[in-house]
Design a protein around this motif. Sequence first.
Motif, PDB file in Angstrom:
ATOM      1  N   HIS A 176       0.838  -1.191   0.000  1.00  5.39           N
ATOM      2  CA  HIS A 176       0.000   0.000   0.000  1.00  5.39           C
ATOM      3  C   HIS A 176       0.878   1.247   0.000  1.00  5.39           C
ATOM      4  O   HIS A 176       2.059   1.197   0.342  1.00  5.39           O
ATOM      5  CB  HIS A 176      -0.904   0.023   1.236  1.00  5.39           C
ATOM      6  CG  HIS A 176      -1.905  -1.094   1.280  1.00  5.39           C
ATOM      7  ND1 HIS A 176      -3.153  -1.009   0.721  1.00  5.39           N
ATOM      8  CD2 HIS A 176      -1.829  -2.333   1.826  1.00  5.39           C
ATOM      9  CE1 HIS A 176      -3.818  -2.143   0.923  1.00  5.39           C
ATOM     10  NE2 HIS A 176      -3.031  -2.956   1.589  1.00  5.39           N
ATOM     11  N   VAL A 178       1.807   3.583   1.935  1.00  4.93           N
ATOM     12  CA  VAL A 178       1.885   3.879   3.360  1.00  4.93           C
ATOM     13  C   VAL A 178       3.085   4.777   3.624  1.00  4.93           C
ATOM     14  O   VAL A 178       4.194   4.518   3.143  1.00  4.93           O
ATOM     15  CB  VAL A 178       2.009   2.586   4.192  1.00  4.93           C
ATOM     16  CG1 VAL A 178       2.122   2.908   5.676  1.00  4.93           C
ATOM     17  CG2 VAL A 178       0.831   1.658   3.943  1.00  4.93           C
ATOM     18  N   VAL A 200      -1.973   5.587   5.318  1.00  2.00           N
ATOM     19  CA  VAL A 200      -2.061   5.068   3.957  1.00  2.00           C
ATOM     20  C   VAL A 200      -2.909   6.020   3.128  1.00  2.00           C
ATOM     21  O   VAL A 200      -3.976   6.452   3.545  1.00  2.00           O
ATOM     22  CB  VAL A 200      -2.631   3.627   3.925  1.00  2.00           C
ATOM     23  CG1 VAL A 200      -3.997   3.546   4.572  1.00  2.00           C
ATOM     24  CG2 VAL A 200      -2.694   3.098   2.496  1.00  2.00           C
ATOM     25  N   ASP A 365       1.880  -3.715   8.444  1.00  2.00           N
ATOM     26  CA  ASP A 365       1.172  -2.973   7.419  1.00  2.00           C
ATOM     27  C   ASP A 365      -0.238  -3.532   7.310  1.00  2.00           C
ATOM     28  O   ASP A 365      -0.659  -4.373   8.089  1.00  2.00           O
ATOM     29  CB  ASP A 365       1.927  -3.030   6.079  1.00  2.00           C
ATOM     30  CG  ASP A 365       1.904  -4.403   5.426  1.00  2.00           C
ATOM     31  OD1 ASP A 365       1.188  -5.289   5.925  1.00  2.00           O
ATOM     32  OD2 ASP A 365       2.595  -4.584   4.414  1.00  2.00           O
TER      33      ASP A 365
END
Length: 434
Positions: A176, A178, A200, A365
């Motif tokens: 992602h 992030v 994110v 994550d």
Amino acid sequence: MGVGTPPQNLTVCFDTGSASMWVPSMTCTTESCNRHSKFEYKSSSTYQAASVSFTITYKNGHVGGNVGSDTLTITDSPLVLTNQTLGLTDSSSLDFTNASCDGIFGLALPALAKDAWQMPAFFRMIQQGMLRDPVFSVWMDPNPNAVPAGEVLFGGADPSRFTGHLHFIRVISQKHWVVPMNSTVYVNEDPVELRAFQAVLDTGSSVITASTADANTINAAIPGLEYAAEDNLWVVQGGCQNVTSLPNITLLLAGTPYVLTPEQYVLQVYHRPGNEVTELFCMSSIVGGGPLYTIVLGANFHRAYYTVYAYDARTNTPTVGLAANVRSWSASASPDRTPIQNLTYMAHGLKVPSEAPPPGADSTDLEGTLLAAAPFVDESAWQLLSQSDGPMHVPGQPTNLAAVKPADAALKNVDVQLHSAAQSAQIQDSTGHA
């Protein structure tokens, strides 16, 4: 977006929180499919079926069907992507009935793709040398009711859509977009301590999502908000006329402050008991139910900040660039969109995290993969996010993605308009992104 040959026009939600691309199939007869345009694959001369089926389960709802490949045509000055795999749904739950788009155009990082067919189209554009630079940029109109709702630009960034400098931050996830976030946020100048230490960037989310504890902590610290237990929402005391009296909220992403005004973090919504629309009220867009250590920055944040999503093919490094949005929609003042190579003079270099996750913290994550603290990156590491002749490969993914030198490519810079401000609030997956 056109799908097939000749192109059949369907709308898609550009979703940086998903890897998959799917559209409704002509074979789908559910109510949610019948409310949207369907892809007539039998009418496309370039469609190829694959012997693969798929099911995607979201937090609210699911879709399923079969996988095929075809040609995608994006915008009227077309970016044509051949042999793009996509899902054709033959079933979808009622949750998608009122979605503002026909399907999903996933723009997450390649490692999120659990199967080869889910490789995000953006990375295939890079592979085929179709983009001037390996970036896409998102501008959302600060007015949530604007039509069109904004713009996605493939291959560059448009300086007429933002003010000031772009600040680039190294992404700390392989799945992602992030970025590191300070666990202290500020309500005006008052510090508020959270458990979250990363954020994110998710264009598919209509709100700002945090863990229930962190969302309640932020909202309780905002004078002028009160908790409405019957709706499980934080609402503006005294009604929408008091929104301007609320304080600003400041997030620190990799040490750089990003301010959200009350007009940016408050949503105007209608109360709908049964099927009747009653009074307008205003609620905080910071809602609970999200990941424990992560804040998901959805449409509210993107309406405040222009966002450049970039991928350095040589070092396998994704980065995100942020700058304050311009305040209203207008035709672009730039006859030629600025390539990312020329944005380095506007940028202040890659930002470093202001703090790493605490020692021993079980920081994960969104997919549960352990994250290391982001390496510090100084401006010397910002050597233009350009394509090279080195391999572009994410561990665990097929190695058939090779970066292409710009000289070998028909370089393009293509923008598409976001067709709706709704950003598919009904579509949520198990990570909590909408």
